[in-house]
Design an enzyme around this catalytic site. Structure first.
Site, PDB file in Angstrom:
ATOM      1  N   ASP A  10     -10.749  22.725 -17.615  1.00 21.13           N
ATOM      2  CA  ASP A  10     -10.580  23.961 -16.858  1.00 21.13           C
ATOM      3  C   ASP A  10     -10.632  23.535 -15.379  1.00 21.13           C
ATOM      4  O   ASP A  10     -11.024  22.402 -15.072  1.00 21.13           O
ATOM      5  CB  ASP A  10     -11.718  24.930 -17.208  1.00 21.13           C
ATOM      6  N   LEU A  11     -10.248  24.402 -14.477  1.00 21.13           N
ATOM      7  CA  LEU A  11     -10.214  24.013 -13.058  1.00 21.13           C
ATOM      8  C   LEU A  11     -11.374  24.612 -12.256  1.00 21.13           C
ATOM      9  O   LEU A  11     -12.307  23.903 -11.845  1.00 21.13           O
ATOM     10  CB  LEU A  11      -8.873  24.452 -12.450  1.00 21.13           C
ATOM     11  N   ASP A  12     -11.318  25.941 -12.068  1.00 19.70           N
ATOM     12  CA  ASP A  12     -12.307  26.618 -11.210  1.00 19.70           C
ATOM     13  C   ASP A  12     -13.706  26.510 -11.804  1.00 19.70           C
ATOM     14  O   ASP A  12     -13.935  26.938 -12.939  1.00 19.70           O
ATOM     15  CB  ASP A  12     -11.934  28.103 -11.072  1.00 19.70           C
ATOM     16  N   THR A  18     -14.545  26.268  -6.815  1.00 16.72           N
ATOM     17  CA  THR A  18     -13.808  27.430  -6.317  1.00 16.72           C
ATOM     18  C   THR A  18     -14.294  28.736  -6.947  1.00 16.72           C
ATOM     19  O   THR A  18     -13.932  29.814  -6.463  1.00 16.72           O
ATOM     20  CB  THR A  18     -12.305  27.259  -6.603  1.00 16.72           C
ATOM     21  N   TRP A  26     -13.579  38.788  -4.885  1.00 13.73           N
ATOM     22  CA  TRP A  26     -13.675  39.990  -5.730  1.00 13.73           C
ATOM     23  C   TRP A  26     -14.757  40.930  -5.218  1.00 13.73           C
ATOM     24  O   TRP A  26     -14.617  42.150  -5.258  1.00 13.73           O
ATOM     25  CB  TRP A  26     -13.979  39.616  -7.185  1.00 13.73           C
ATOM     26  N   LEU A  45     -16.204  37.505 -15.320  1.00 17.60           N
ATOM     27  CA  LEU A  45     -14.906  37.332 -14.648  1.00 17.60           C
ATOM     28  C   LEU A  45     -14.437  35.884 -14.701  1.00 17.60           C
ATOM     29  O   LEU A  45     -13.256  35.601 -14.538  1.00 17.60           O
ATOM     30  CB  LEU A  45     -14.999  37.763 -13.174  1.00 17.60           C
ATOM     31  N   LYS A  46     -15.374  34.972 -14.919  1.00 19.89           N
ATOM     32  CA  LYS A  46     -15.009  33.556 -14.915  1.00 19.89           C
ATOM     33  C   LYS A  46     -14.043  33.251 -16.056  1.00 19.89           C
ATOM     34  O   LYS A  46     -14.268  33.677 -17.192  1.00 19.89           O
ATOM     35  CB  LYS A  46     -16.265  32.679 -15.048  1.00 19.89           C
ATOM     36  N   SER A 115      -5.984  26.124 -17.257  1.00 20.98           N
ATOM     37  CA  SER A 115      -6.622  27.060 -16.324  1.00 20.98           C
ATOM     38  C   SER A 115      -5.918  28.409 -16.324  1.00 20.98           C
ATOM     39  O   SER A 115      -4.700  28.479 -16.498  1.00 20.98           O
ATOM     40  CB  SER A 115      -6.558  26.462 -14.911  1.00 20.98           C
ATOM     41  N   ALA A 116      -6.685  29.458 -16.063  1.00 19.40           N
ATOM     42  CA  ALA A 116      -6.104  30.803 -15.964  1.00 19.40           C
ATOM     43  C   ALA A 116      -5.485  31.039 -14.591  1.00 19.40           C
ATOM     44  O   ALA A 116      -4.778  32.021 -14.376  1.00 19.40           O
ATOM     45  CB  ALA A 116      -7.190  31.843 -16.208  1.00 19.40           C
ATOM     46  N   ASN A 119      -3.113  29.552  -8.984  1.00 15.49           N
ATOM     47  CA  ASN A 119      -3.229  28.686  -7.795  1.00 15.49           C
ATOM     48  C   ASN A 119      -3.593  27.245  -8.179  1.00 15.49           C
ATOM     49  O   ASN A 119      -3.987  26.458  -7.326  1.00 15.49           O
ATOM     50  CB  ASN A 119      -4.315  29.227  -6.861  1.00 15.49           C
ATOM     51  N   LYS A 146      -7.971  33.983 -21.525  1.00 16.08           N
ATOM     52  CA  LYS A 146      -9.117  33.490 -22.297  1.00 16.08           C
ATOM     53  C   LYS A 146     -10.033  34.697 -22.548  1.00 16.08           C
ATOM     54  O   LYS A 146     -10.140  35.544 -21.665  1.00 16.08           O
ATOM     55  CB  LYS A 146      -9.899  32.439 -21.480  1.00 16.08           C
ATOM     56  N   GLU A 170     -15.413  23.343 -19.840  1.00 14.13           N
ATOM     57  CA  GLU A 170     -15.334  24.739 -19.373  1.00 14.13           C
ATOM     58  C   GLU A 170     -16.624  25.195 -18.704  1.00 14.13           C
ATOM     59  O   GLU A 170     -17.706  24.779 -19.122  1.00 14.13           O
ATOM     60  CB  GLU A 170     -15.119  25.653 -20.584  1.00 14.13           C
ATOM     61  N   ASP A 171     -16.505  26.069 -17.704  1.00 16.89           N
ATOM     62  CA  ASP A 171     -17.717  26.640 -17.093  1.00 16.89           C
ATOM     63  C   ASP A 171     -17.878  28.119 -17.443  1.00 16.89           C
ATOM     64  O   ASP A 171     -18.851  28.741 -17.020  1.00 16.89           O
ATOM     65  CB  ASP A 171     -17.668  26.513 -15.559  1.00 16.89           C
TER      66      ASP A 171
HETATM   67  C1  BG6 Z   1      -9.851  31.346 -13.394  1.00 11.62           C
HETATM   68  C2  BG6 Z   1     -11.061  31.787 -12.607  1.00 11.62           C
HETATM   69  O1  BG6 Z   1      -9.803  29.956 -13.436  1.00 11.62           O
HETATM   70  O2  BG6 Z   1      -8.659  31.833 -12.780  1.00 11.62           O
HETATM   71  C3  BG6 Z   1     -11.068  33.293 -12.394  1.00 11.62           C
HETATM   72  O3  BG6 Z   1     -12.235  31.402 -13.319  1.00 11.62           O
HETATM   73  C4  BG6 Z   1      -9.755  33.701 -11.739  1.00 11.62           C
HETATM   74  O4  BG6 Z   1     -12.162  33.642 -11.591  1.00 11.62           O
HETATM   75  C5  BG6 Z   1      -8.594  33.239 -12.620  1.00 11.62           C
HETATM   76  O5  BG6 Z   1      -9.708  35.100 -11.573  1.00 11.62           O
HETATM   77  C6  BG6 Z   1      -7.239  33.606 -12.030  1.00 11.62           C
HETATM   78  O6  BG6 Z   1      -7.067  32.895 -10.842  1.00 11.62           O
HETATM   79  P1  BG6 Z   1      -5.962  33.170  -9.748  1.00 11.62           P
HETATM   80  O7  BG6 Z   1      -6.130  32.004  -8.808  1.00 11.62           O
HETATM   81  O8  BG6 Z   1      -4.636  33.144 -10.454  1.00 11.62           O
HETATM   82  O9  BG6 Z   1      -6.244  34.491  -9.149  1.00 11.62           O
HETATM   83 MG    MG Z   2     -13.616  28.029 -14.766  1.00 13.70          MG
END
Ligand code: BG6
Ligand code: MG
Length: 219
Positions: A10-12, A18, A26, A45-46, A115-116, A119, A146, A170-171
């Site tokens: 996963d990324l964030d 991030t 948010w 939200l994560k 990742s979701a 960005n 997810k 994953e976090d």
């Molecule tokens: C996930 C984050 O990786 O991406 C969420 O954990 C975030 O917090 C989601 O809302 C969507 O990210 P983005 O950058 O497309 O708004």
């Molecule tokens: Mg994450």
């Protein structure tokens, strides 16, 4: 457990810190609408997509928006988020992450992003990690948020590794659930109490011994 032949990150909140910037952006949005939410609610939200995150926040604030306003609010949130991450560099890679990525690379284990976030690519570029990934699956590639396993199943397919041979870092609770539903091994990065559904939990990558990973690749 099957031998691990591919690893999905996963990324964030896993590769870069991030998650705190998503939270700040948010929170600002909710505050501008006249309410607030807690850090505990933020756990929900994560890992969750941008659209689903805003839906949840509006539910918490008992607020609704027209479709137009909804889209505008998402854009404002994203602009704020991007302003927080403009200066992101390799220094923002979370401690211990590069050591594990380098080890996997030496061992010829394919690495994929799951990742979701929409960005994800710019973040991987800014941190200089993009070349390390054999596949990138992000919020632009999936239609289901997810805990749906879609993102991880595509990530596994792209590196040509069967799901039972994949390991996911994953976090988020939603992300751990997604990995479990996909039939992959899940390693939670964060608090044990929150991520108790994961197969293993570490508070950070610094806590993960190379020997632990080595065993997963050989047994
Ligand atoms: C996930 C984050 O990786 O991406 C969420 O954990 C975030 O917090 C989601 O809302 C969507 O990210 P983005 O950058 O497309 O708004
Ligand atoms: Mg994450």
């Amino acid at each position: 457990m099957s031998k691990i032949k591919g690893v999905i990150f996963d990324l964030d909140g896993v590769i870069v810190d991030t998650a705190k910037f998503h939270f700040l952006a948010w929170k600002k949005l909710a505050n501008d609408l006249g309410f607030d939410f807690t850090e505990l609610q933020n756990e929900e939200l994560k890992g969750v997509s941008r659209v689903r995150s805003l839906e949840k926040i509006l539910e918490w604030g008992n607020t609704s928006l027209s479709e137009d306003e909804f889209i505008k609010k998402m854009a404002v949130k994203n602009d704020n988020y991007l302003s927080y991450i403009t200066n992101l560099t390799s220094k923002d890679i979370l401690p211990g992450v590069s050591r594990i990525i380098d080890f996997l690379t030496e061992e010829n284990i394919p690495i994929s992003l799951g990742s979701a976030s929409k960005n994800a690519r710019p973040i991987l570029k800014k941190t200089g990690l993009i070349e390390k990934f054999h596949a990138i699956v992000d919020g632009n590639d999936v239609s289901k948020a997810k805990p749906d396993p879609e993102v991880f199943l595509i990530a596994a397919e792209k590196i040509g590794v069967a799901k039972e041979n994949c390991l996911v870092f994953e976090d988020s609770v939603a992300g751990v659930q997604a990995a479990n539903i996909a039939g992959m091994m899940s390693i939670g990065i964060g608090e044990k109490d929150v991520l108790h559904e994961a197969d293993h939990v570490f508070s950070s990558f610094e806590e993960i011994e190379i020997d632990f990973i080595k065993k997963l690749l050989t047994t």
